[in-house]
Design a protein around this motif. Structure first.
Motif, PDB file in Angstrom:
ATOM      1  N   LYS A  57      58.344  50.728  33.929  1.00  0.00           N
ATOM      2  CA  LYS A  57      57.871  50.119  32.402  1.00  0.00           C
ATOM      3  C   LYS A  57      57.632  48.608  32.597  1.00  0.00           C
ATOM      4  O   LYS A  57      58.238  47.995  33.508  1.00  0.00           O
ATOM      5  N   ALA A  58      56.841  48.247  32.006  1.00  0.00           N
ATOM      6  CA  ALA A  58      56.635  46.680  31.914  1.00  0.00           C
ATOM      7  C   ALA A  58      57.830  45.831  31.895  1.00  0.00           C
ATOM      8  O   ALA A  58      57.726  44.891  32.406  1.00  0.00           O
ATOM      9  N   GLU A  59      58.842  46.196  30.982  1.00  0.00           N
ATOM     10  CA  GLU A  59      59.943  45.418  31.013  1.00  0.00           C
ATOM     11  C   GLU A  59      60.742  45.171  32.366  1.00  0.00           C
ATOM     12  O   GLU A  59      61.028  44.125  32.878  1.00  0.00           O
ATOM     13  N   VAL A  60      60.564  46.089  33.154  1.00  0.00           N
ATOM     14  CA  VAL A  60      61.334  46.296  34.556  1.00  0.00           C
ATOM     15  C   VAL A  60      60.354  45.362  35.357  1.00  0.00           C
ATOM     16  O   VAL A  60      60.858  44.432  36.392  1.00  0.00           O
ATOM     17  N   TRP A  86      49.321  39.601  33.751  1.00  0.00           N
ATOM     18  CA  TRP A  86      48.866  38.383  34.150  1.00  0.00           C
ATOM     19  C   TRP A  86      48.859  37.182  33.313  1.00  0.00           C
ATOM     20  O   TRP A  86      48.589  37.246  32.061  1.00  0.00           O
ATOM     21  N   LYS A  87      49.181  36.255  33.968  1.00  0.00           N
ATOM     22  CA  LYS A  87      49.236  34.651  33.214  1.00  0.00           C
ATOM     23  C   LYS A  87      48.912  33.686  34.004  1.00  0.00           C
ATOM     24  O   LYS A  87      49.197  33.600  35.207  1.00  0.00           O
ATOM     25  N   ASP A 113      49.898  37.068  29.591  1.00  0.00           N
ATOM     26  CA  ASP A 113      48.624  36.783  28.529  1.00  0.00           C
ATOM     27  C   ASP A 113      47.866  38.066  28.300  1.00  0.00           C
ATOM     28  O   ASP A 113      47.627  38.199  27.166  1.00  0.00           O
ATOM     29  N   THR A 114      47.827  38.744  29.365  1.00  0.00           N
ATOM     30  CA  THR A 114      47.200  39.803  29.084  1.00  0.00           C
ATOM     31  C   THR A 114      47.545  41.020  30.258  1.00  0.00           C
ATOM     32  O   THR A 114      48.328  40.901  30.982  1.00  0.00           O
ATOM     33  N   PHE A 115      47.316  42.449  30.058  1.00  0.00           N
ATOM     34  CA  PHE A 115      47.575  43.669  30.645  1.00  0.00           C
ATOM     35  C   PHE A 115      46.287  44.205  31.242  1.00  0.00           C
ATOM     36  O   PHE A 115      45.292  44.327  30.326  1.00  0.00           O
ATOM     37  N   PHE A 116      45.952  44.620  32.243  1.00  0.00           N
ATOM     38  CA  PHE A 116      44.963  45.407  32.771  1.00  0.00           C
ATOM     39  C   PHE A 116      45.278  46.516  33.716  1.00  0.00           C
ATOM     40  O   PHE A 116      46.506  46.746  34.166  1.00  0.00           O
ATOM     41  N   THR A 117      44.475  47.683  33.564  1.00  0.00           N
ATOM     42  CA  THR A 117      44.984  48.750  34.493  1.00  0.00           C
ATOM     43  C   THR A 117      43.638  48.922  35.696  1.00  0.00           C
ATOM     44  O   THR A 117      42.440  48.911  35.379  1.00  0.00           O
ATOM     45  N   LEU A 118      44.222  49.212  36.790  1.00  0.00           N
ATOM     46  CA  LEU A 118      43.307  49.512  37.880  1.00  0.00           C
ATOM     47  C   LEU A 118      43.497  51.093  38.244  1.00  0.00           C
ATOM     48  O   LEU A 118      44.503  51.581  38.275  1.00  0.00           O
ATOM     49  N   SER A 119      42.253  51.774  38.578  1.00  0.00           N
ATOM     50  CA  SER A 119      42.151  53.115  39.050  1.00  0.00           C
ATOM     51  C   SER A 119      41.972  53.045  40.456  1.00  0.00           C
ATOM     52  O   SER A 119      41.745  52.076  41.135  1.00  0.00           O
ATOM     53  N   PRO A 120      42.106  54.285  41.156  1.00  0.00           N
ATOM     54  CA  PRO A 120      41.744  54.276  42.629  1.00  0.00           C
ATOM     55  C   PRO A 120      40.312  53.506  42.903  1.00  0.00           C
ATOM     56  O   PRO A 120      39.492  53.947  42.240  1.00  0.00           O
ATOM     57  N   GLY A 121      40.374  52.955  43.859  1.00  0.00           N
ATOM     58  CA  GLY A 121      38.948  52.378  44.202  1.00  0.00           C
ATOM     59  C   GLY A 121      38.763  50.823  43.908  1.00  0.00           C
ATOM     60  O   GLY A 121      37.994  50.166  44.158  1.00  0.00           O
ATOM     61  N   ALA A 133      52.629  40.552  37.299  1.00  0.00           N
ATOM     62  CA  ALA A 133      53.628  41.380  37.331  1.00  0.00           C
ATOM     63  C   ALA A 133      53.180  42.980  37.480  1.00  0.00           C
ATOM     64  O   ALA A 133      52.116  43.704  36.721  1.00  0.00           O
ATOM     65  N   PRO A 134      53.362  43.414  38.725  1.00  0.00           N
ATOM     66  CA  PRO A 134      52.404  44.788  39.096  1.00  0.00           C
ATOM     67  C   PRO A 134      53.315  45.957  39.030  1.00  0.00           C
ATOM     68  O   PRO A 134      54.249  45.998  38.369  1.00  0.00           O
TER      69      PRO A 134
END
Length: 150
Positions: A57-60, A86-87, A113-121, A133-134
């Motif tokens: 979870k983001a908080e963790v 990320w910030k 400041d922002t969150f983003f999502t990565l997919s495979p590749g 924060a990964p």
């Protein structure tokens, strides 16, 4: 910070003398079948860390909102979906403890400041200026972190 796909990785090889070596490892290794562990690519300069763990979870994840002074991270998603926070480091004003030179990590209590999502590749390059924060997500995330010495 840079976010892109492995298909465009050659565009970033000139950003650092060791990026080509790190990106070649990503392109040439069967990462789906590579066991979790740490692999030395070039002694004291480039290492690969393969991990497979449940998303948090983001908080963790934000408990370890981190950046590094001595290494650049290239974080590449092998399987699963990984969200990251990320910030810019210059906008972080609440350190969580002192910089740890042995682990090359500084934690912050700030919020991304922002969150983003990565997919495979897909990959992200975090420079020392990037607090991140990964491992935010659900299910199992298999990823590769290339550590490149500055």
């Amino acid at each position: 910070m840079v976010i892109d796909t492995v298909n465009n990785a050659q565009r970033y090889e000139l950003l650092h003398p060791l990026f080509k070596k790190a990106l070649d490892y990503i392109r040439q290794t069967d990462l789906l079948n590579t066991p979790a562990g740490t692999y030395t690519i070039e002694e004291n300069a480039v290492k690969a860390i393969v991990s497979e763990a449940s998303g948090k979870k983001a908080e963790v994840s934000l408990e370890k909102f981190e950046c590094h002074n001595q290494f650049i991270d290239i974080q590449y998603v092998i399987s699963g979906m990984e969200q990251m926070g990320w910030k810019p480091r210059g906008d972080c004003h609440a350190p969580n403890g002192d910089y740890n030179p042995e682990k090359d990590v500084q934690f912050y209590n700030d919020r991304p400041d922002t969150f983003f999502t990565l997919s495979p590749g897909q990959f992200v390059i975090f420079f020392p200026e990037d607090v991140h924060a990964p491992m935010i997500g659900e299910g199992i995330i298999k990823k590769l972190v290339m550590k490149i010495k500055l």
